[in-house]
Design an enzyme around this catalytic site. Sequence first.
Site, PDB file in Angstrom:
ATOM      1  N   SER A   8     -11.558  50.095   6.428  1.00 42.29           N
ATOM      2  CA  SER A   8     -12.576  49.141   6.904  1.00 42.29           C
ATOM      3  C   SER A   8     -12.080  47.776   7.583  1.00 42.29           C
ATOM      4  CB  SER A   8     -13.705  48.840   5.926  1.00 42.29           C
ATOM      5  OG  SER A   8     -14.568  47.731   6.207  1.00 42.29           O
ATOM      6  N   HIS A  32     -12.586  52.635   9.855  1.00 42.07           N
ATOM      7  CA  HIS A  32     -14.082  52.583   9.778  1.00 42.07           C
ATOM      8  C   HIS A  32     -14.507  51.334  10.286  1.00 42.07           C
ATOM      9  CE1 HIS A  32     -17.506  53.258   6.899  1.00 42.07           C
ATOM     10  NE2 HIS A  32     -17.500  51.915   6.676  1.00 42.07           N
ATOM     11  N   ASP A  34     -17.755  49.018  10.769  1.00 38.12           N
ATOM     12  CA  ASP A  34     -19.005  48.622  10.293  1.00 38.12           C
ATOM     13  C   ASP A  34     -19.940  47.745  11.097  1.00 38.12           C
ATOM     14  OD1 ASP A  34     -18.994  49.593   7.357  1.00 38.12           O
ATOM     15  OD2 ASP A  34     -17.101  48.170   7.111  1.00 38.12           O
ATOM     16  N   MET A  36     -23.011  46.019  11.858  1.00 39.09           N
ATOM     17  CA  MET A  36     -24.306  45.426  10.983  1.00 39.09           C
ATOM     18  C   MET A  36     -25.142  44.456  12.079  1.00 39.09           C
ATOM     19  SD  MET A  36     -22.533  44.051   7.488  1.00 39.09           S
ATOM     20  CE  MET A  36     -21.447  45.105   6.535  1.00 39.09           C
ATOM     21  N   HIS A  65     -19.843  53.071  11.293  1.00 38.32           N
ATOM     22  CA  HIS A  65     -20.905  52.858  10.014  1.00 38.32           C
ATOM     23  C   HIS A  65     -21.917  52.137  10.542  1.00 38.32           C
ATOM     24  CE1 HIS A  65     -21.853  51.771   5.766  1.00 38.32           C
ATOM     25  NE2 HIS A  65     -22.810  52.229   6.148  1.00 38.32           N
ATOM     26  N   MET A  67     -25.025  50.121  10.144  1.00 37.91           N
ATOM     27  CA  MET A  67     -26.238  49.595   9.189  1.00 37.91           C
ATOM     28  C   MET A  67     -27.064  48.854  10.020  1.00 37.91           C
ATOM     29  SD  MET A  67     -23.235  48.487   6.337  1.00 37.91           S
ATOM     30  CE  MET A  67     -21.985  48.704   7.387  1.00 37.91           C
ATOM     31  N   MET A 136     -23.021  55.251  -0.602  1.00 38.56           N
ATOM     32  CA  MET A 136     -22.656  54.042  -0.600  1.00 38.56           C
ATOM     33  C   MET A 136     -22.384  53.791  -2.083  1.00 38.56           C
ATOM     34  SD  MET A 136     -22.374  52.668   2.420  1.00 38.56           S
ATOM     35  CE  MET A 136     -22.198  51.168   1.666  1.00 38.56           C
ATOM     36  N   PHE A 142     -21.813  43.606   2.764  1.00 37.14           N
ATOM     37  CA  PHE A 142     -20.893  42.712   2.519  1.00 37.14           C
ATOM     38  C   PHE A 142     -19.490  43.517   2.031  1.00 37.14           C
ATOM     39  CE2 PHE A 142     -24.702  40.464   2.113  1.00 37.14           C
ATOM     40  CZ  PHE A 142     -24.449  39.513   3.244  1.00 37.14           C
ATOM     41  N   GLY A 143     -18.370  42.922   2.247  1.00 34.54           N
ATOM     42  CA  GLY A 143     -17.223  43.563   1.721  1.00 34.54           C
ATOM     43  C   GLY A 143     -17.088  43.005   0.488  1.00 34.54           C
ATOM     44  N   ASP A 174     -18.326  54.429   0.015  1.00 36.78           N
ATOM     45  CA  ASP A 174     -17.880  53.411   0.671  1.00 36.78           C
ATOM     46  C   ASP A 174     -18.234  52.057   0.025  1.00 36.78           C
ATOM     47  OD1 ASP A 174     -17.453  51.201   2.445  1.00 36.78           O
ATOM     48  OD2 ASP A 174     -19.121  51.804   3.952  1.00 36.78           O
ATOM     49  N   GLY A 196     -12.005  48.502   2.300  1.00 39.09           N
ATOM     50  CA  GLY A 196     -11.817  47.209   3.336  1.00 39.09           C
ATOM     51  C   GLY A 196     -10.842  46.104   2.501  1.00 39.09           C
TER      52      GLY A 196
HETATM   53  C1  DX5 Z   1     -20.316  47.412   3.209  1.00 34.46           C
HETATM   54  C2  DX5 Z   1     -19.462  48.114   4.309  1.00 34.46           C
HETATM   55  C3  DX5 Z   1     -18.212  48.647   3.782  1.00 34.46           C
HETATM   56  C4  DX5 Z   1     -17.117  47.327   3.468  1.00 34.46           C
HETATM   57  C5  DX5 Z   1     -15.996  47.930   2.166  1.00 34.46           C
HETATM   58  O1  DX5 Z   1     -21.585  47.355   3.652  1.00 34.46           O
HETATM   59  O2  DX5 Z   1     -20.067  49.358   4.709  1.00 34.46           O
HETATM   60  O3  DX5 Z   1     -17.330  49.430   4.602  1.00 34.46           O
HETATM   61  O4  DX5 Z   1     -16.236  47.001   4.327  1.00 34.46           O
HETATM   62  O5  DX5 Z   1     -15.631  46.821   1.896  1.00 34.46           O
HETATM   63  P1  DX5 Z   1     -15.044  46.703   0.452  1.00 34.46           P
HETATM   64  O6  DX5 Z   1     -13.776  47.924   0.403  1.00 34.46           O
HETATM   65  O7  DX5 Z   1     -14.317  45.543   0.204  1.00 34.46           O
HETATM   66  O8  DX5 Z   1     -16.019  47.167  -0.590  1.00 34.46           O
HETATM   67 ZN    ZN Z   2     -19.069  50.850   5.673  1.00 35.88          ZN
END
Ligand code: DX5
Ligand code: ZN
Length: 218
Positions: A8, A32, A34, A36, A65, A67, A136, A142-143, A174, A196
């Site tokens: 990601s 990947h 993301d 949002m 992905h 969201m 999930m 958030f990462g 994820d 990520g």
């Molecule tokens: C969170 C995202 C993930 C995120 C994962 O909502 O969908 O894809 O980037 O990040 P990490 O691997 O840091 O949890």
């Molecule tokens: Zn994601």
Amino acid sequence: MTIRITPSILNADFAKLDEEIARVASASDLIHLDIMDNKFVPNFTFDFERAAEIIKSCPIPVDSHLMVIEPEKAAPAFAEMGSASVTYHFEAATEHRKIIRDVHSKGARVGIALKPGTAIDVISDYIGEIDMILVMTVEPGFGGQSFMSEMLEKVRAARSALGKNDRGVWLQVDGGISPSTIASAAEAGADTFVAGSAVYKAEDPAAMVTLLRQIATQ
Ligand code: DX5
Ligand code: ZN
């Protein structure tokens, strides 16, 4: 079982994304992306225009992905932009069959994502038509959050719901995937892994992708 690692770019440097993607591309299966919208989740990443540029210039297939609210509109648009796979959130949608049909008609795979609080049973009616289940393992948005090990049970239930899996449906996790959590997710039945911060905080992101693949394959 074929293992896929899909980094990601959420935690990569958005100011030099091409470079950031190039660092991991040869070691990775898909990137990947993301998306949002600051409505479905309290964060915003890329608008359609920027997303289309990223997908177009990405040297390997893109796993989008979404969201976002109203995936009935966004999912086909992301397929049209050239995503290899488009995943939308079950919780955001009402017209599942329409989304599945529209994404397929544009030549992309379609996945359904489940937030931690959403049970696997909700997708029973669609499992025979989709190409990926995304469990999930953090709350989306958030990462860098911690892996929720209580989601392993859902991963196991998803694997068992896939049965013989003649159609080769992917089972993705994820959130919080790292060298210390990926083995448990693989053992529970996941075959497709988003990572990520583990990848982009590593000194050598490509080596981290390779390490994650090695651990998941064991
Ligand atoms: C969170 C995202 C993930 C995120 C994962 O909502 O969908 O894809 O980037 O990040 P990490 O691997 O840091 O949890
Ligand atoms: Zn994601």
